[in-house]
Design an enzyme around this catalytic site. Structure first.
Site, PDB file in Angstrom:
ATOM      1  N   LYS A  67     -47.338  19.633 -24.742  1.00  0.00           N
ATOM      2  CA  LYS A  67     -46.448  20.802 -24.841  1.00  0.00           C
ATOM      3  C   LYS A  67     -46.643  21.789 -23.694  1.00  0.00           C
ATOM      4  O   LYS A  67     -45.684  22.425 -23.253  1.00  0.00           O
ATOM      5  CB  LYS A  67     -46.642  21.500 -26.185  1.00  0.00           C
ATOM      6  CG  LYS A  67     -46.097  20.678 -27.350  1.00  0.00           C
ATOM      7  CD  LYS A  67     -46.173  21.447 -28.644  1.00  0.00           C
ATOM      8  CE  LYS A  67     -45.693  20.582 -29.794  1.00  0.00           C
ATOM      9  NZ  LYS A  67     -45.675  21.292 -31.064  1.00  0.00           N
ATOM     10  N   ASP A 103     -40.583  25.172 -32.721  1.00  0.00           N
ATOM     11  CA  ASP A 103     -41.555  25.075 -33.824  1.00  0.00           C
ATOM     12  C   ASP A 103     -41.522  26.295 -34.736  1.00  0.00           C
ATOM     13  O   ASP A 103     -41.523  26.168 -35.967  1.00  0.00           O
ATOM     14  CB  ASP A 103     -42.982  24.924 -33.265  1.00  0.00           C
ATOM     15  CG  ASP A 103     -43.224  23.540 -32.692  1.00  0.00           C
ATOM     16  OD1 ASP A 103     -42.560  22.584 -33.125  1.00  0.00           O
ATOM     17  OD2 ASP A 103     -44.081  23.416 -31.791  1.00  0.00           O
ATOM     18  N   ARG A 152     -62.214  29.204 -35.017  1.00  0.00           N
ATOM     19  CA  ARG A 152     -63.617  28.806 -34.847  1.00  0.00           C
ATOM     20  C   ARG A 152     -64.167  29.409 -33.551  1.00  0.00           C
ATOM     21  O   ARG A 152     -65.232  30.013 -33.543  1.00  0.00           O
ATOM     22  CB  ARG A 152     -63.695  27.278 -34.826  1.00  0.00           C
ATOM     23  CG  ARG A 152     -65.062  26.740 -34.549  1.00  0.00           C
ATOM     24  CD  ARG A 152     -65.057  25.247 -34.564  1.00  0.00           C
ATOM     25  NE  ARG A 152     -64.141  24.667 -33.580  1.00  0.00           N
ATOM     26  CZ  ARG A 152     -63.969  23.377 -33.380  1.00  0.00           C
ATOM     27  NH1 ARG A 152     -64.639  22.508 -34.105  1.00  0.00           N
ATOM     28  NH2 ARG A 152     -63.136  22.929 -32.467  1.00  0.00           N
ATOM     29  N   MET A 213     -49.609  23.619 -41.961  1.00  0.00           N
ATOM     30  CA  MET A 213     -48.659  22.953 -41.051  1.00  0.00           C
ATOM     31  C   MET A 213     -48.755  21.428 -41.139  1.00  0.00           C
ATOM     32  O   MET A 213     -47.875  20.716 -40.688  1.00  0.00           O
ATOM     33  CB  MET A 213     -48.884  23.415 -39.613  1.00  0.00           C
ATOM     34  CG  MET A 213     -48.435  24.837 -39.376  1.00  0.00           C
ATOM     35  SD  MET A 213     -48.413  25.195 -37.618  1.00  0.00           S
ATOM     36  CE  MET A 213     -48.021  26.940 -37.647  1.00  0.00           C
ATOM     37  N   TYR A 215     -48.767  17.835 -43.191  1.00  0.00           N
ATOM     38  CA  TYR A 215     -48.166  17.300 -44.415  1.00  0.00           C
ATOM     39  C   TYR A 215     -48.690  15.891 -44.634  1.00  0.00           C
ATOM     40  O   TYR A 215     -48.909  15.143 -43.682  1.00  0.00           O
ATOM     41  CB  TYR A 215     -46.633  17.316 -44.334  1.00  0.00           C
ATOM     42  CG  TYR A 215     -46.101  16.515 -43.185  1.00  0.00           C
ATOM     43  CD1 TYR A 215     -46.099  17.062 -41.919  1.00  0.00           C
ATOM     44  CD2 TYR A 215     -45.657  15.206 -43.351  1.00  0.00           C
ATOM     45  CE1 TYR A 215     -45.655  16.323 -40.831  1.00  0.00           C
ATOM     46  CE2 TYR A 215     -45.204  14.473 -42.272  1.00  0.00           C
ATOM     47  CZ  TYR A 215     -45.210  15.037 -41.014  1.00  0.00           C
ATOM     48  OH  TYR A 215     -44.779  14.307 -39.949  1.00  0.00           O
ATOM     49  N   GLY A 237     -46.330  21.163 -44.451  1.00  0.00           N
ATOM     50  CA  GLY A 237     -45.527  21.337 -43.241  1.00  0.00           C
ATOM     51  C   GLY A 237     -44.327  20.422 -43.093  1.00  0.00           C
ATOM     52  O   GLY A 237     -43.722  20.384 -42.012  1.00  0.00           O
TER      53      GLY A 237
HETATM   54  P1  ATR Z   1     -52.831  22.207 -31.577  1.00  0.00           P
HETATM   55  O1  ATR Z   1     -52.168  22.253 -30.247  1.00  0.00           O
HETATM   56  O2  ATR Z   1     -52.256  21.217 -32.548  1.00  0.00           O
HETATM   57  O3  ATR Z   1     -52.950  23.543 -32.203  1.00  0.00           O
HETATM   58  P2  ATR Z   1     -55.516  22.274 -30.560  1.00  0.00           P
HETATM   59  O4  ATR Z   1     -55.063  23.024 -29.378  1.00  0.00           O
HETATM   60  O5  ATR Z   1     -56.504  21.188 -30.381  1.00  0.00           O
HETATM   61  O6  ATR Z   1     -54.288  21.605 -31.318  1.00  0.00           O
HETATM   62  O7  ATR Z   1     -56.063  23.349 -31.620  1.00  0.00           O
HETATM   63  C1  ATR Z   1     -56.598  22.959 -32.783  1.00  0.00           C
HETATM   64  C2  ATR Z   1     -57.053  24.210 -33.568  1.00  0.00           C
HETATM   65  O8  ATR Z   1     -57.844  23.724 -34.648  1.00  0.00           O
HETATM   66  C3  ATR Z   1     -57.926  25.148 -32.772  1.00  0.00           C
HETATM   67  O9  ATR Z   1     -57.724  26.454 -33.242  1.00  0.00           O
HETATM   68  C4  ATR Z   1     -59.320  24.646 -33.103  1.00  0.00           C
HETATM   69  O10 ATR Z   1     -60.345  25.610 -32.982  1.00  0.00           O
HETATM   70  P3  ATR Z   1     -61.105  25.836 -31.560  1.00  0.00           P
HETATM   71  O11 ATR Z   1     -60.185  26.693 -30.747  1.00  0.00           O
HETATM   72  O12 ATR Z   1     -62.369  26.496 -31.934  1.00  0.00           O
HETATM   73  O13 ATR Z   1     -61.294  24.472 -30.979  1.00  0.00           O
HETATM   74  C5  ATR Z   1     -59.145  24.306 -34.553  1.00  0.00           C
HETATM   75  N1  ATR Z   1     -60.140  23.329 -34.994  1.00  0.00           N
HETATM   76  C6  ATR Z   1     -60.233  22.038 -34.634  1.00  0.00           C
HETATM   77  N2  ATR Z   1     -61.287  21.455 -35.242  1.00  0.00           N
HETATM   78  C7  ATR Z   1     -61.875  22.406 -36.006  1.00  0.00           C
HETATM   79  C8  ATR Z   1     -63.001  22.449 -36.888  1.00  0.00           C
HETATM   80  N3  ATR Z   1     -63.753  21.364 -37.119  1.00  0.00           N
HETATM   81  N4  ATR Z   1     -63.296  23.616 -37.507  1.00  0.00           N
HETATM   82  C9  ATR Z   1     -62.553  24.730 -37.288  1.00  0.00           C
HETATM   83  N5  ATR Z   1     -61.475  24.761 -36.472  1.00  0.00           N
HETATM   84  C10 ATR Z   1     -61.143  23.624 -35.839  1.00  0.00           C
END
Ligand code: ATR
Length: 273
Positions: A67, A103, A152, A213, A215, A237
């Site tokens: 994206k 989205d 996180r 989001m 599903y 979602g």
């Molecule tokens: P997307 O584009 O689908 O949002 P992404 O950019 O990989 O995918 O983001 C995933 C989100 O899920 C992020 O907010 C990530 O937190 P971080 O910014 O700390 O990486 C969160 N996420 C992924 N795995 C996680 C976990 N085990 N616990 C908490 N948050 C998590």
């Protein structure tokens, strides 16, 4: 001539976009071939350029992890794409590639479908990735009052807030443990691995609605957790997926499909993944 559309992503085999768009096309007797790009993903840009040289090529959807690259690739960006920093919809007119992000409009459509009055809501958004960022402009456009972000990696949430605030006067802050929220949206993909984000029970239980989001065939881990602590309304979602697809379809063909029948068809097929 047959209309061609394509979805770009990696992995892409799980994508329901071809099915959803074929159901939309049927509503208008539109001759549409919508397929998944399975080649050239090491060079997303070349694959998109090659697609748009094809006779009948109308538009493309873009999903993870492309994206941001689609945002960079587009010659012109819609206000939604510009403000969300990501593109999920591409189309070409007179040699110019346009990028849009549908989205957030998909999410807002789905919230309204569930009779949620968005106006004035205090929202907690969990996650600071592309999915989270993509929906923020549409939520403010739809009238939410305030949005807090929990992530996180706190620095990433702060960066996103700083970036979004440079072009807006939105009431955006980092998650504050003392707040209560009307609506909590899980924009992480944790539910795909049956995990839930870390959030205190008393904060979750204060929400009137929890939206995931993700599903699946059954309620997601986040929805189950929210139900356990007493949240009355939980939503997955699937409607957002159909809603964002309908917005893309509208952008490409200037046609507004009926979405509810498509949501229903997907549910009946048990085709959520
Ligand atoms: P997307 O584009 O689908 O949002 P992404 O950019 O990989 O995918 O983001 C995933 C989100 O899920 C992020 O907010 C990530 O937190 P971080 O910014 O700390 O990486 C969160 N996420 C992924 N795995 C996680 C976990 N085990 N616990 C908490 N948050 C998590």
């Amino acid at each position: 001539m047959k209309n061609l559309c394509r979805v770009f992503g990696n992995p892409i085999s799980q994508s329901k976009s071809p099915l959803i768009h074929s159901l939309f096309a049927k509503q208008f007797d539109l001759d549409l071939r919508y397929d998944k790009c399975t080649d050239g993903l090491e060079s997303f840009e070349d694959a998109v350029a090659a697609f748009f040289t094809k006779a009948g090529a109308i538009g493309a959807n873009v999903t993870l992890p492309f994206k941001q690259r689609a945002y960079d690739y587009a010659d012109e960006l819609s206000p939604h794409a510009l403000r969300s920093g990501a593109v999920n919809t591409l189309y070409k007119r007179k040699g110019i590639v346009y990028g849009d992000n549908t989205d957030g409009r998909g999410l807002v459509w789905d919230l309204k479908r569930h009779n949620i009055d968005i106006n004035g809501l205090h929202v907690l958004l969990i996650g600071a990735g592309g999915a989270a960022q993509g929906c923020i402009p549409a939520l403010f456009d739809a009238g939410i009052e305030k949005l807090d972000i929990s992530n996180r990696t706190v620095e990433k949430a702060q960066q996103m807030i700083d970036q979004l605030k440079t072009n807006s006067d939105w009431n955006l802050s980092l998650f504050n443990e003392t707040q209560k929220y009307d609506l909590i949206i899980n924009a992480t993909s944790l539910s795909l691995s049956r995990k839930v984000p870390e959030i205190k029970d008393e904060i979750l239980s204060s929400a009137k609605v929890c939206y995931d989001m993700v599903y699946l065939d059954e309620p997601t881990a986040f929805m189950q957790y929210a139900n356990r602590v007493g949240v009355e309304k939980t939503i997955d979602g699937i409607g957002m997926l159909v809603g964002q697809a309908a917005e893309s379809f509208r952008v490409w063909f200037d046609l507004s499909p009926d979405l509810n029948t498509v949501v229903q068809a997907l549910k009946t097929k048990g085709n959520h993944s």
